[in-house]
Design an enzyme around this catalytic site. Structure first.
Site, short mmCIF file in Angstrom:
data_model
loop_
_atom_site.label_atom_id
_atom_site.label_comp_id
_atom_site.label_asym_id
_atom_site.label_seq_id
_atom_site.Cartn_x
_atom_site.Cartn_y
_atom_site.Cartn_z
N ASN A 135 58.18 38.97 85.83
CA ASN A 135 59.18 38.18 86.53
C ASN A 135 60.50 38.94 86.58
OD1 ASN A 135 57.77 35.46 86.73
ND2 ASN A 135 57.57 35.89 84.55
N HIS A 152 58.56 38.13 91.47
CA HIS A 152 58.21 39.18 90.51
C HIS A 152 58.78 40.51 90.98
CE1 HIS A 152 54.86 37.16 87.99
NE2 HIS A 152 55.68 36.25 88.48
N ARG A 159 57.21 30.47 78.65
CA ARG A 159 55.87 30.10 79.09
C ARG A 159 55.26 31.18 79.98
NH1 ARG A 159 52.60 29.76 83.45
NH2 ARG A 159 54.35 28.99 84.69
N ASP A 160 55.77 31.33 81.18
CA ASP A 160 55.21 32.29 82.13
C ASP A 160 55.33 33.72 81.62
OD1 ASP A 160 54.02 33.06 84.54
OD2 ASP A 160 55.93 33.34 85.53
N CYS A 171 51.11 38.61 85.78
CA CYS A 171 50.04 37.72 86.21
C CYS A 171 48.72 38.35 85.85
CB CYS A 171 50.11 37.46 87.72
SG CYS A 171 48.73 36.44 88.28
N HIS A 230 60.69 32.21 93.18
CA HIS A 230 60.09 32.74 91.93
C HIS A 230 59.53 34.12 92.27
CE1 HIS A 230 57.63 32.00 88.11
NE2 HIS A 230 57.16 33.14 88.58
#
Length: 310
Positions: free
Chosen positions: A253, A213, A15-16, A244, A211
C-alpha cells in the site's frame, strides 16, 4: 482546479498491511501499534480481519485485538476501529468482540474474485448483502471495498464500467463508503481519473475513497490525480506495509507518511501529527526487523539523525 481543504485518511496497516507478513505479530504489538497510530491523530484505523485463521493466520487474534482496543483506558472516543468481515460467520465473531464498524470486499474482476474468495462477483455480493442486512439491524456501519479497479493480475486492464457497477451494488445495499482499490498498483493518473469519473456517475464522489498500491511507484501521483477530481478520502498503510497474496509483485500500500507529507505540502488538513506518525512507523519497523518502507519516513528520520550527529 480546487483541491479539498481536508482529507480523511483510513489507516489500513494493522490489517491490510500486517496480514501479508509471514512473521506472526502478537496481539500486544498490534494493539500498541494501533494506539500509537491513534495518538498521531488518525481517526479511522482498520484493526483486524475476521477471516478463517487457516487462510490468514496473521489475523487469528482479531477478537483479542479488538477487545483490547475497545476496553483500553487510552481509547480515544473519536477513533473508529473497523474490521473486515467477509461473511456472516466473520460478522458474528466481530459483533461478539464488540465491533462498531465492519468492511466487506468485492472485486471488479471475475477471475480475481474466484482466486481471492472462491466465488463469482455476483455470488460475493449476495453474501455481502446478508452481512449488510445483519449490520443494519444492529446499527453497525459497513464500508465496501472494490479490488482490481483499473487492472487485474489475471485479466489485464479493467473497463471502468466494471468497478462502477460493483461500487453501485455496494452503495445500494447500504455501504456508507466504497473504497476503490488499485490492487496491483498498475494504475496511472489518467486511468485512475477515468475510473473515478465512471464510479462517480453512480455513487456520490463524497462516498468514494482511493486505495492505491505503489507497485510501480504511481500511488502518490494517483492520489494527486484523485484530489484533482475532488476525492477526499484515501486509504494508506503505515510504512507502506502490505501487498496482495493473490497479485504477484504487488509490493504494498501507499505509505501513510508519504500521503501525509503530500497533503501537508499542498496545504490540505489531515489532523495527523507527522512526528507521532513517524514514531508509530519506527515501532512496527523495529519489530519486523527492517527499515520503514516510507520514503518520507526514511528521509525525515535521516535528517533527524544528521542533526543529532551535528
Amino acid at each position: 482546479m480546487k483541491l479539498p481543504q481536508r482529507v480523511k485518511l483510513v489507516e489500513v496497516g494493522p490489517r491490510d498491511g500486517l496480514q501479508n507478513e509471514k512473521q506472526i505479530v502478537g496481539a500486544a504489538i498490534k494493539v500498541e501499534l494501533i494506539e500509537r497510530l491513534a495518538a498521531s491523530g488518525l481517526s479511522v484505523i482498520e484493526a483486524a480481519s475476521f477471516v478463517s485463521p487457516r487462510w490468514v493466520p496473521q489475523m487469528a487474534d482479531g477478537s483479542e485485538v479488538l477487545r483490547a482496543l475497545l476496553t483500553s483506558p487510552q481509547r480515544r472516543p473519536t477513533v473508529a476501529y473497523p474490521v473486515l468481515t467477509p461473511n456472516l460467520k466473520g460478522f458474528d465473531a466481530a459483533v461478539e468482540a464488540g465491533a462498531e464498524e465492519v468492511a466487506i470486499f468485492a472485486a471488479a474482476s471475475e477471475t480475481f474474485s474466484q482466486k481471492n474468495i472462491n466465488c463469482s462477483i455476483g455470488e460475493s455480493l449476495k453474501r455481502f448483502a446478508a452481512v449488510v442486512d445483519a449490520a443494519s439491524a444492529l446499527d453497525i456501519r459497513v464500508r465496501g471495498y472494490v479490488s482490481c479497479v483499473v487492472a487485474c493480475p489475471y485479466e489485464g486492464a479493467v473497463d471502468p464500467a466494471k468497478p462502477a457497477w460493483v461500487a453501485k451494488q455496494l452503495r445500494d445495499m447500504g455501504c456508507h463508503e466504497v473504497s476503490l482499490g488499485d490492487t496491483i498498483g498498475a494504475g496511472t493518473p489518467a486511468a485512475i481519473q477515468r475510473m473515478i469519473e465512471a464510479c462517480a456517475t453512480v455513487v456520490p464522489l463524497e462516498r468514494l475513497a482511493g486505495h492505491y498500491h505503489d507497485t510501480y511507484g504511481m500511488a502518490i501521483a494517483n492520489i494527486y490525480a484523485s484530489l484533482e477530481l475532488g476525492m477526499a478520502v484515501f486509504d494508506s498503510s503505515i510504512g507502506g506495509l502490505g501487498g496482495c497474496p493473490y497479485a504477484v509483485g504487488a509490493t504494498g500500500n501507499v505509505a501513510t507518511e508519504d500521503v501525509v507529507f503530500l497533503m501537508h505540502g499542498l496545504g490540505i488538513e489531515t489532523g495527523v501529527d507527522m512526528e507521532q506518525l513517524l514514531n508509530a512507523g519506527q515501532f512496527i519497523a523495529r519489530h519486523l526487523g527492517r527499515e520503514p518502507g516510507s520514503k518520507v519516513a526514511r528521509a525525515l528520520l535521516a535528517r533527524c539523525d544528521h542533526r543529532q550527529d551535528g
